[in-house]
Design a protein around this motif. Structure first.
Motif, PDB file in Angstrom:
ATOM      1  N   SER A 113       0.759  -1.356   0.025  1.00  0.00           N
ATOM      2  CA  SER A 113      -0.051   0.056  -0.092  1.00  0.00           C
ATOM      3  C   SER A 113       0.942   1.346  -0.177  1.00  0.00           C
ATOM      4  O   SER A 113       0.510   2.127  -0.759  1.00  0.00           O
TER       5      SER A 113
ATOM      6  N   ASN B 248       0.531   4.009  -2.825  1.00  0.00           N
ATOM      7  CA  ASN B 248       0.373   5.520  -2.293  1.00  0.00           C
ATOM      8  C   ASN B 248       1.646   6.377  -2.948  1.00  0.00           C
ATOM      9  O   ASN B 248       1.230   7.307  -3.500  1.00  0.00           O
TER      10      ASN B 248
ATOM     11  N   ARG C  23       0.844   7.036  -6.707  1.00  0.00           N
ATOM     12  CA  ARG C  23      -0.247   7.823  -6.753  1.00  0.00           C
ATOM     13  C   ARG C  23       0.146   9.416  -6.747  1.00  0.00           C
ATOM     14  O   ARG C  23      -0.275  10.239  -7.334  1.00  0.00           O
ATOM     15  N   ASP C  24       0.818   9.387  -5.220  1.00  0.00           N
ATOM     16  CA  ASP C  24       1.011  10.876  -4.870  1.00  0.00           C
ATOM     17  C   ASP C  24       2.354  11.518  -5.438  1.00  0.00           C
ATOM     18  O   ASP C  24       2.122  12.790  -5.872  1.00  0.00           O
TER      19      ASP C  24
ATOM     20  N   SER D  93       2.699   7.267   2.949  1.00  0.00           N
ATOM     21  CA  SER D  93       3.044   7.759   1.553  1.00  0.00           C
ATOM     22  C   SER D  93       4.373   8.479   1.789  1.00  0.00           C
ATOM     23  O   SER D  93       5.120   8.423   2.760  1.00  0.00           O
TER      24      SER D  93
ATOM     25  N   ARG E  22      -5.123  13.552   4.552  1.00  0.00           N
ATOM     26  CA  ARG E  22      -4.505  12.574   4.203  1.00  0.00           C
ATOM     27  C   ARG E  22      -4.002  11.314   5.285  1.00  0.00           C
ATOM     28  O   ARG E  22      -3.493  10.392   4.904  1.00  0.00           O
TER      29      ARG E  22
ATOM     30  N   GLN F 201      -5.001   7.615   5.794  1.00  0.00           N
ATOM     31  CA  GLN F 201      -4.250   6.696   5.458  1.00  0.00           C
ATOM     32  C   GLN F 201      -3.593   5.963   6.552  1.00  0.00           C
ATOM     33  O   GLN F 201      -3.588   4.822   6.902  1.00  0.00           O
TER      34      GLN F 201
END
Length: 550
Positions: free
Chosen positions: A62, A66, A69-70, A227, A260, A263
């Motif tokens: 994960s 992440n 994505r970020d 992340s 955020r 998460q």
């Protein structure tokens, strides 16, 4: 782009680096001291610098997803086959190194995930790298490195790394510019600096390494966001602001309240509560015909929303004792309260019986079978996760020696029969005495007056353990109120946050660091933001104890 990225160089070379990293050659921790139990009232002799060992960690699946994505602001959409965490280790948290062993197969998965990211980048190349619209050459590839590499690696890019990335680009560019970018990106996302949380430190101080601002920023971002660092945190690392422990604490408090943080905080409560994805197929369809996938997902989301709200705005007393939770249409129907007009809203569905985290159906349903709650596992959860009491493993022949029970026997009747066996008495008095009080909640967490066999519910309970709330209690709500006021429950929560932050169990040499965090928590009446600030400001968080070779 070619059918397969060129692995001759550099991805094949990455495998050796990854395996070297996972062996602890870069730095290490040697595991927990079994005598490391924390007593908040025990006197401790502490060093001036409370540095602790920090084992080498690999990103979880994960965290890797992440990061992608970020890093690319959501422009790269790709499902990556990064190695998943096969199980939880001693700390109970998925980032613990022992829960993420590295083998040749996991290395292969890491390389495949890097190639999948590369394919995703090429698929959105002109959005990710605007110069690719007009200038498809090495200067454009260099712009990719300058824009993304340091954030992916969570540290400045050295000239050597830049040369390696450009060499990877040139290798693939023999086919096409897109192939060159893909080979470079795959190389980047398979590098140990990306895959692992490297903490090399910058200076030695009394047997400890002071972490760099970038390494502290990485600790913070993985703790809260699961992340990479956001822009403000990255700038604080770049300017050296994170050399000030007060600034580290300020950043932690800011990030705690950032959306955020859902998460990282969500991962904490899911793993602390040992929640697994709820599967309607595992419940009795005749008894629970309305328990479907949508309700299961709403239960899981409710737990996370409840916990995140408490961590951001509340106290330990709220965590265990608040009557307030969040409901959407599914949860409102489950609780029998008015549904919000849309989305989620706060509600008090059953303030007499449902308090705090112990009243959340996701937790209750996770410790349950198809038709009944598991009083053994519910009792174990309270002792182990809420009070940090050690639970010995059951005898190897426990299942083989399980007694026969009368048809339609209640949980309490079955417990009495099991506890009559001398080999079972000691453990099951401790576990069952707590867990039987949870019988007022069924297999999907519904509140009830009779069990699935028609037996009336007896919700009396008793804690038999060396803790400050030992003794009898009446129902889960009273247990929750007791935990809300318990010094031992507060100390346990401090320990759990230490384990979450450092991805391992505490050992004897860590207890001064745990105590610093716990006393800050105590002195603010269990305020979670104070716990987080104390953790971030601590020597334990901003330094790393040097590991002695054994």
């Amino acid at each position: 782009m070619g059918q397969r990225l060129k692995r001759t160089f550099p991805l094949a070379a990455m495998a050796a680096s990854i395996l070297s990293a996972c062996s602890g050659d870069i730095y290490g921790g040697r595991g927990a001291d079994p005598n490391g139990a924390y007593d908040p009232n025990a006197p401790l002799v502490c060093e001036d610098v409370r540095a602790v060992e920090s084992p080498l960690k690999r990103l979880t699946a994960s965290q890797y997803e992440n990061m992608v994505r970020d890093l690319f602001d959501g422009l790269v959409e790709v499902d990556v086959d990064f190695p998943t965490t096969p199980g939880l280790a001693g700390s109970g948290f998925s980032t613990e190194p022992e829960a993420n062993p590295t083998s040749e197969r996991t290395v292969e998965s890491i390389l495949e995930a890097a190639e999948q990211v590369a394919a995703g980048v090429v698929g959105a190349l002109e959005a990710v790298l605007p110069c690719a619209r007009t200038t498809k050459d090495e200067t454009c590839a260099l712009q990719f490195i300058e824009r993304y590499a340091e954030r992916a690696m969570r540290r400045p890019v050295t000239k050597d790394v830049e040369r390696e990335l450009l060499a990877a680009f040139r290798l693939g560019a023999g086919e096409s510019f897109d192939d060159g970018v893909a080979t470079m990106v795959a190389h980047l996302f398979a590098r140990p600096e990306v895959v692992y949380v490297l903490e090399l430190g910058t200076e030695t101080k009394k047997g400890a390494l002071r972490l760099s601002g970038y390494e502290i920023a990485t600790r913070l971002s993985l703790l809260f966001y699961d992340s990479i660092p956001d822009d403000e945190l990255w700038e604080a690392a770049r300017t050296g602001a994170l050399e000030d422990p007060d600034e580290v604490a300020r950043q932690a408090e800011r990030m705690l309240r950032d959306p955020r943080a859902h998460q990282g905080l969500g991962r904490f409560v899911r793993e602390w509560a040992q929640i697994k994805p709820l599967d309607p197929n595992e419940k009795d369809a005749a008894l629970y015909p309305h328990f479907d996938a949508a309700l299961a997902r709403s239960m899981e989301e409710e737990l996370v929303r409840f916990a995140v709200d408490v961590f951001q705005n509340g106290t330990l007393a709220d965590f265990y004792g608040s009557p307030t939770t969040f409901v959407d249409a599914n949860m409102a129907s489950f609780y029998g309260v008015e549904a919000p007009a849309s989305g989620w809203a706060k509600a008090e569905p059953d303030p007499q019986n449902r308090l705090g985290v112990l009243g959340r159906p996701a937790l209750l349903a996770s410790f349950a079978s198809a038709r009944e709650g598991s009083y053994i596992h519910r009792g174990k959860f309270i002792l182990q996760q809420a009070l940090c009491q050690p639970i010995p493993a059951p005898p190897l022949d426990a299942l083989a020696n399980n007694p026969e029970f009368p048809e339609n026997a209640s949980n309490r009747e079955m417990s009495m029969i099991r506890r009559s066996l001398p080999a079972c008495t000691s453990c099951h008095e401790r576990l069952d005495g707590i867990g039987l009080a949870f019988d007022e909640f069924g297999a999907i967490g519904e509140h009830r007056q009779v069990d699935s066999k028609g037996n009336p519910i007896d919700r009396s309970g008793q804690i038999i353990a060396g803790v400050d709330i030992a003794g009898a209690f009446d129902g889960v709500a009273e247990l929750a109120q007791n935990l809300a006021a318990s010094e031992d429950a507060r100390a346990c929560m401090s320990q759990q946050w230490f384990r979450f932050a450092f991805s391992r169990l505490e050992s004897g040499v860590d207890l001064c660091a745990v105590q610093d965090i716990d006393y800050a928590f105590r002195d603010t009446n269990g305020d979670f933001s104070s716990l987080v600030a104390a953790l971030a400001r601590s020597d334990a968080f901003t330094t790393r104890r040097l590991t002695k070779e054994k």
